[in-house]
Write an enzyme that holds these catalytic residues in place. Structure first.
Site, mmCIF file in Angstrom:
data_model
loop_
_atom_site.group_PDB
_atom_site.id
_atom_site.type_symbol
_atom_site.label_atom_id
_atom_site.label_comp_id
_atom_site.label_asym_id
_atom_site.label_seq_id
_atom_site.Cartn_x
_atom_site.Cartn_y
_atom_site.Cartn_z
ATOM 1 N N GLU A 31 39.104 45.231 32.130
ATOM 2 C CA GLU A 31 38.335 45.877 33.192
ATOM 3 C C GLU A 31 36.861 45.510 33.068
ATOM 4 O O GLU A 31 36.313 45.504 31.966
ATOM 5 C CB GLU A 31 38.503 47.395 33.063
ATOM 6 N N ASP A 34 35.986 40.557 34.831
ATOM 7 C CA ASP A 34 36.120 39.403 35.747
ATOM 8 C C ASP A 34 34.777 38.813 36.163
ATOM 9 O O ASP A 34 34.686 37.625 36.404
ATOM 10 C CB ASP A 34 37.036 39.687 36.947
ATOM 11 N N SER A 124 42.761 48.565 45.442
ATOM 12 C CA SER A 124 42.352 47.359 46.170
ATOM 13 C C SER A 124 42.918 47.236 47.579
ATOM 14 O O SER A 124 43.418 46.188 47.977
ATOM 15 C CB SER A 124 42.728 46.101 45.376
ATOM 16 N N SER A 126 41.014 47.044 49.963
ATOM 17 C CA SER A 126 40.087 46.100 50.604
ATOM 18 C C SER A 126 40.534 44.660 50.387
ATOM 19 O O SER A 126 40.553 43.853 51.326
ATOM 20 C CB SER A 126 38.654 46.304 50.101
ATOM 21 N N ASP A 170 40.882 41.168 42.164
ATOM 22 C CA ASP A 170 41.701 41.852 43.161
ATOM 23 C C ASP A 170 42.296 40.859 44.150
ATOM 24 O O ASP A 170 43.478 40.924 44.500
ATOM 25 C CB ASP A 170 40.865 42.874 43.941
ATOM 26 N N TYR A 222 28.159 50.068 39.726
ATOM 27 C CA TYR A 222 28.845 48.805 39.439
ATOM 28 C C TYR A 222 27.814 47.684 39.279
ATOM 29 O O TYR A 222 27.861 46.903 38.319
ATOM 30 C CB TYR A 222 29.813 48.503 40.581
#
Ligand code: ADP
Ligand code: MG
Length: 381
Positions: A31, A34, A124, A126, A170, A222
């Site tokens: 997590e 990426d 996800s 989106s 994702d 984030y």
């Protein structure tokens, strides 16, 4: 989901050229790795975004979603610009923009969408929306783009057009996953391996607990983690934190003066290592031992990266307290979902214990379902 094609006909007065689907995902481990060129291990869910689409060559883009109240959104494909489209339509419009910006001859389209991926649950929805749009346009306009290329363009749509600084996990999971497998992805070069992940065969289950707390990745936390990781890489003289392996961690931490950056670096380096350890366990057939790795991963996200929340911590603690093999928050955090690895015959008791703990704490009832590793984006008809 054939209803989507019929609805398309009612909406636009003609049949769609085709119907496509793209799944949401859960991430088993890896997590916030990426955007550090690191490793991730997601699996696609049976929940999908489905799009009925027809090509139009007049440059008009019409977008509609069954799941959103409101009229058809009509846009000019050549007038699309980042930040220029509000709300949900920015996701599919962003894909058209990203394809065109990359030089692909995409004109207009009529699009009608419906999705079973819960929104804002860290699963996800989106990316499912972006990838289904990208695959449909790839097929209808004969672009011949590979799955990783489509995933990158979908990510670019979300980053640059919608304005959410997500990594590529994702979209890669939604585009490239295979039934019965988890996707071991190296986000540095997008190379990947399908890892057999048949939990039922070994008497186990992976539960997803949706805390119903809506996360909001756009809220700056984030971006702050991302900036902190980049600062860490700069301070250590590496291109990305992926360059630092677990054996070098204590030396690296000793060279960092900022306490926050040190915590972020410790999370990223140790989570990359947890992906490697999980892969080794899966390859060795020791799936039960993955539980302990998940628990470690949760502690790292909670204490070092500090992206958990009380509901996620409670879901993990209640699940493990009721006999789950392991559990951790999954996705961006601050709400969303947790994954729980559990013996199949203990699954109901563990789910019940999590629900009871939420009731007792005065939280809304969580959603609990079994994550069946499912296929990636595909044409349905
Ligand atoms: P997540 O990807 O974790 O579900 P995001 O905030 O990244 O959460 O994306 C959720 C957004 O995606 C929604 O607010 C909406 O704009 C869009 N979206 C997702 N599913 C649909 C849908 N079925 N119809 C229209 N928009 C959707
Ligand atoms: Mg998202």
């Amino acid at each position: 989901m054939s209803g989507v094609a019929a609805e398309f006909g009612e909406l636009y007065g003609h049949a769609p050229d085709g119907v496509w689907a793209a799944p949401g995902r859960v991430n088993l481990i890896g997590e916030y790795t990426d955007f550090n060129e690191g490793f991730v291990l997601p699996l696609a869910l049976p929940h999908t975004a489905v799009a009925a689409v027809s090509r139009r060559d007049d440059g008009i883009l019409r977008l509609h979603s069954r799941d959103v109240d409101g009229p058809v959104v009509e846009l000019g494909a050549d007038a699309l610009k980042p930040g220029g489209v509000d709300g949900w339509a920015a996701y599919p419009a962003g894909v058209v923009w990203a394809l065109r910006e990359a030089g692909h001859a995409v004109g207009g389209a009529d699009v009608h969408l419906a999705s079973t991926v819960p929104t804002g649950a860290g699963l996800s929805s989106s990316a499912a929306l972006e990838v289904v749009t990208a695959l449909a346009l790839n097929d209808l306009y004969g672009l011949g783009l590979t799955r990783p290329r489509l995933a990158l363009l979908a990510q670019r749509a979300e980053n640059a057009f919608v304005g959410v600084p997500c990594g590529v996990m994702d979209q890669m999971a939604s585009a490239c996953a295979e039934d019965g497998h988890a996707l071991f992805l190296d986000t540095r070069d997008l190379s990947y391996r399908q890892v057999p992940f048949d939990l039922a065969a070994v008497g186990l289950r992976l539960l997803v607990v949706d805390t119903r707390v809506k996360h909001a990745l756009g809220d700056g936390a984030y971006a702050e983690r991302r900036a902190g990781c980049e600062a860490g890489a700069r301070a250590l003289g590496v291109r990305a934190l992926r360059e630092v392996d677990a054996a070098q961690l204590s030396d690296a931490l000793g060279r960092l003066s900022d306490e926050t950056v040190r915590r972020y670096v410790r999370h990223v380096v140790s989570d990359n290592d947890r992906v490697a350890r999980t892969i080794a366990l899966l390859d060795a057939g020791d799936v039960r031992a993955v539980g302990a790795v998940l628990v470690e991963g949760h502690a790292s996200l909670r204490d070092d990266l500090r992206v958990s929340c009380p509901e996620l911590d409670l879901a993990v603690a209640a699940a493990v307290g009721a006999g789950a093999l392991g559990a951790r928050m999954t996705g961006g955090g601050f709400g969303g979902s947790a994954v729980v690895l559990v013996d199949a015959d203990a699954a109901d008791a563990v789910a019940g214990a999590v629900r009871a703990a939420f009731r007792e704490a005065g939280h809304a009832e969580p959603g609990v379902f079994t994550a069946v590793p499912s296929g990636g984006a595909r044409r349905l008809g």
